[in-house]
Design an enzyme around this catalytic site. Structure first.
Site, PDB file in Angstrom:
ATOM      1  N   ASN A   1       0.870  -1.184   0.000  1.00 13.70           N
ATOM      2  CA  ASN A   1       0.000   0.000   0.000  1.00 13.70           C
ATOM      3  C   ASN A   1       0.903   1.228   0.000  1.00 13.70           C
ATOM      4  OD1 ASN A   1       0.468   0.914   2.845  1.00 13.70           O
ATOM      5  ND2 ASN A   1      -0.413  -1.099   3.279  1.00 13.70           N
TER       6      ASN A   1
ATOM      7  N   ASP B   1       1.541  -8.852   1.363  1.00 14.39           N
ATOM      8  CA  ASP B   1       2.436  -7.856   1.977  1.00 14.39           C
ATOM      9  C   ASP B   1       2.882  -8.344   3.367  1.00 14.39           C
ATOM     10  OD1 ASP B   1       3.729  -5.450   2.383  1.00 14.39           O
ATOM     11  OD2 ASP B   1       1.922  -4.233   2.580  1.00 14.39           O
TER      12      ASP B   1
ATOM     13  N   SER C   1      -3.836  -6.656  -6.316  1.00 18.61           N
ATOM     14  CA  SER C   1      -5.173  -6.041  -6.109  1.00 18.61           C
ATOM     15  C   SER C   1      -6.325  -7.041  -5.996  1.00 18.61           C
ATOM     16  CB  SER C   1      -5.528  -5.022  -7.213  1.00 18.61           C
ATOM     17  OG  SER C   1      -4.850  -3.805  -7.019  1.00 18.61           O
TER      18      SER C   1
ATOM     19  N   ILE D   1      -7.430  -8.024  -0.766  1.00 22.86           N
ATOM     20  CA  ILE D   1      -8.038  -6.973   0.059  1.00 22.86           C
ATOM     21  C   ILE D   1      -8.564  -5.819  -0.811  1.00 22.86           C
ATOM     22  CG2 ILE D   1      -7.454  -5.222   1.812  1.00 22.86           C
ATOM     23  CD1 ILE D   1      -5.457  -7.490   2.925  1.00 22.86           C
ATOM     24  N   TYR D   2      -7.919  -5.523  -1.923  1.00 25.52           N
ATOM     25  CA  TYR D   2      -8.333  -4.401  -2.779  1.00 25.52           C
ATOM     26  C   TYR D   2      -9.513  -4.737  -3.705  1.00 25.52           C
ATOM     27  CZ  TYR D   2      -4.551  -1.262  -1.248  1.00 25.52           C
ATOM     28  OH  TYR D   2      -3.726  -0.431  -0.511  1.00 25.52           O
TER      29      TYR D   2
HETATM   30  N1  AR6 Z   1       1.856 -15.661  -1.913  1.00 24.84           N
HETATM   31  C1  AR6 Z   1       1.260 -15.332  -3.091  1.00 24.84           C
HETATM   32  N2  AR6 Z   1       0.065 -14.719  -3.178  1.00 24.84           N
HETATM   33  C2  AR6 Z   1      -0.540 -14.395  -2.006  1.00 24.84           C
HETATM   34  C3  AR6 Z   1       0.017 -14.694  -0.736  1.00 24.84           C
HETATM   35  C4  AR6 Z   1       1.274 -15.343  -0.716  1.00 24.84           C
HETATM   36  N3  AR6 Z   1       1.888 -15.663   0.413  1.00 24.84           N
HETATM   37  N4  AR6 Z   1      -0.847 -14.254   0.216  1.00 24.84           N
HETATM   38  C5  AR6 Z   1      -1.904 -13.720  -0.432  1.00 24.84           C
HETATM   39  N5  AR6 Z   1      -1.740 -13.822  -1.764  1.00 24.84           N
HETATM   40  P1  AR6 Z   1      -3.590  -8.995  -1.184  1.00 24.84           P
HETATM   41  P2  AR6 Z   1      -4.169  -6.485  -2.610  1.00 24.84           P
HETATM   42  C6  AR6 Z   1      -2.612 -13.386  -2.876  1.00 24.84           C
HETATM   43  O1  AR6 Z   1      -4.795  -8.832  -0.333  1.00 24.84           O
HETATM   44  O2  AR6 Z   1      -5.499  -6.983  -3.004  1.00 24.84           O
HETATM   45  C7  AR6 Z   1      -2.298  -5.464   2.130  1.00 24.84           C
HETATM   46  O3  AR6 Z   1      -2.773  -5.209   3.423  1.00 24.84           O
HETATM   47  C8  AR6 Z   1      -4.067 -13.169  -2.577  1.00 24.84           C
HETATM   48  O4  AR6 Z   1      -4.772 -14.408  -2.588  1.00 24.84           O
HETATM   49  O5  AR6 Z   1      -2.343  -9.442  -0.560  1.00 24.84           O
HETATM   50  O6  AR6 Z   1      -3.287  -5.835  -3.671  1.00 24.84           O
HETATM   51  C9  AR6 Z   1      -1.455  -4.325   1.574  1.00 24.84           C
HETATM   52  O7  AR6 Z   1      -0.700  -3.709   2.599  1.00 24.84           O
HETATM   53  C10 AR6 Z   1      -4.475 -12.282  -3.740  1.00 24.84           C
HETATM   54  O8  AR6 Z   1      -4.788 -13.060  -4.900  1.00 24.84           O
HETATM   55  O9  AR6 Z   1      -3.225  -7.593  -1.931  1.00 24.84           O
HETATM   56  C11 AR6 Z   1      -2.498  -3.401   1.030  1.00 24.84           C
HETATM   57  O10 AR6 Z   1      -3.058  -2.600   2.049  1.00 24.84           O
HETATM   58  C12 AR6 Z   1      -3.216 -11.476  -4.028  1.00 24.84           C
HETATM   59  O11 AR6 Z   1      -2.163 -12.117  -3.308  1.00 24.84           O
HETATM   60  C13 AR6 Z   1      -3.553  -4.346   0.489  1.00 24.84           C
HETATM   61  O12 AR6 Z   1      -3.424  -5.537   1.253  1.00 24.84           O
HETATM   62  C14 AR6 Z   1      -3.302 -10.026  -3.601  1.00 24.84           C
HETATM   63  O13 AR6 Z   1      -4.010  -9.950  -2.374  1.00 24.84           O
HETATM   64  C15 AR6 Z   1      -3.310  -4.692  -0.954  1.00 24.84           C
HETATM   65  O14 AR6 Z   1      -4.387  -5.454  -1.439  1.00 24.84           O
END
Ligand code: AR6
Length: 183
Positions: free
Chosen positions: A30, A40, A127, A130-131
């Site tokens: 973020n 993250d 994205s 959480i996004y």
């Molecule tokens: N390895 C690979 N992919 C993953 C992992 C992992 N260990 N864990 C989750 N994913 P997200 P966003 C996938 O929510 O939507 C954070 O708080 C997950 O299933 O991690 O871009 C940041 O600080 C999904 O498909 O990121 C921001 O505030 C993908 O990674 C916010 O979340 C992205 O999910 C960013 O949200």
């Protein structure tokens, strides 16, 4: 699945990106660069304090990272030598140029990687957690941008991996990469 295309190996895998063996992994961060949940959180937990320290330094120098842009740090304790942190758009029903912003994440990450001499990197599905970006639409923006980069920068990257965490994204990427590259 892997496909060789214009001198770059494009791979789709399912798993935890912190275990990737590419030289660089990409973080869906973020704008604060101070960490969070999802991928993250996993990257900061696995990579340790040195990643956060460099993020804080970058934040102090330039006030964080705007949506669509990218910054680079050490990989700390990870197998990857570097982490590129990029900030995806929050999905807002498609009314906020989300596709362009998401494409910018992938393009700016690849440009920053090339500038640092990196030849292999792994992307998460930016994205789509959480996004709240719809997974099928996010995959189109990701794949089209990466393929466009490869077509215009032959063999600059040896290997680009799409690391899908959930089965739904994995299936979408398998289908999407197959369709785009067989054209
Ligand atoms: N390895 C690979 N992919 C993953 C992992 C992992 N260990 N864990 C989750 N994913 P997200 P966003 C996938 O929510 O939507 C954070 O708080 C997950 O299933 O991690 O871009 C940041 O600080 C999904 O498909 O990121 C921001 O505030 C993908 O990674 C916010 O979340 C992205 O999910 C960013 O949200």
């Amino acid at each position: 699945m892997e496909k060789a295309y214009r001198g770059t190996l494009l791979e789709v895998t399912q798993g935890d990106i912190t275990q990737s063996l590419t030289e660089c992994i990409v973080n869906a961060a973020n704008s604060s660069l101070l960490g969070g949940g999802g991928v993250d959180g996993a990257i900061h937990r696995a990579g340790g304090r040195r990643i956060l320290d460099e993020c804080i330094r970058i934040r102090n120098e330039r006030g964080g990272c705007p949506v669509g842009e990218a910054v680079i740090t050490t990989g700390g304790n990870l197998k990857a030598k570097y982490v590129i942190h990029t900030v995806g758009p929050v999905w807002n029903g498609g009314t906020g140029n989300e596709a362009e912003k998401l494409g910018n994440c992938y393009r700016n990450t690849l440009l920053l990687a090339a500038k640092n001499g990196i030849t292999s990197l792994s992307f998460p599905n930016i994205s789509t957690g959480i996004y709240g970006y719809p997974k099928d639409k996010a995959a189109v923006a990701a794949l089209e941008t990466v393929i466009d980069y490869v077509e215009n920068n032959n063999a600059v990257m040896e290997r680009i991996q799409f690391v899908c965490y959930d089965r739904e994204n994995y299936d979408i990427y398998l289908q999407g990469l197959g369709a785009l590259i067989s054209q």
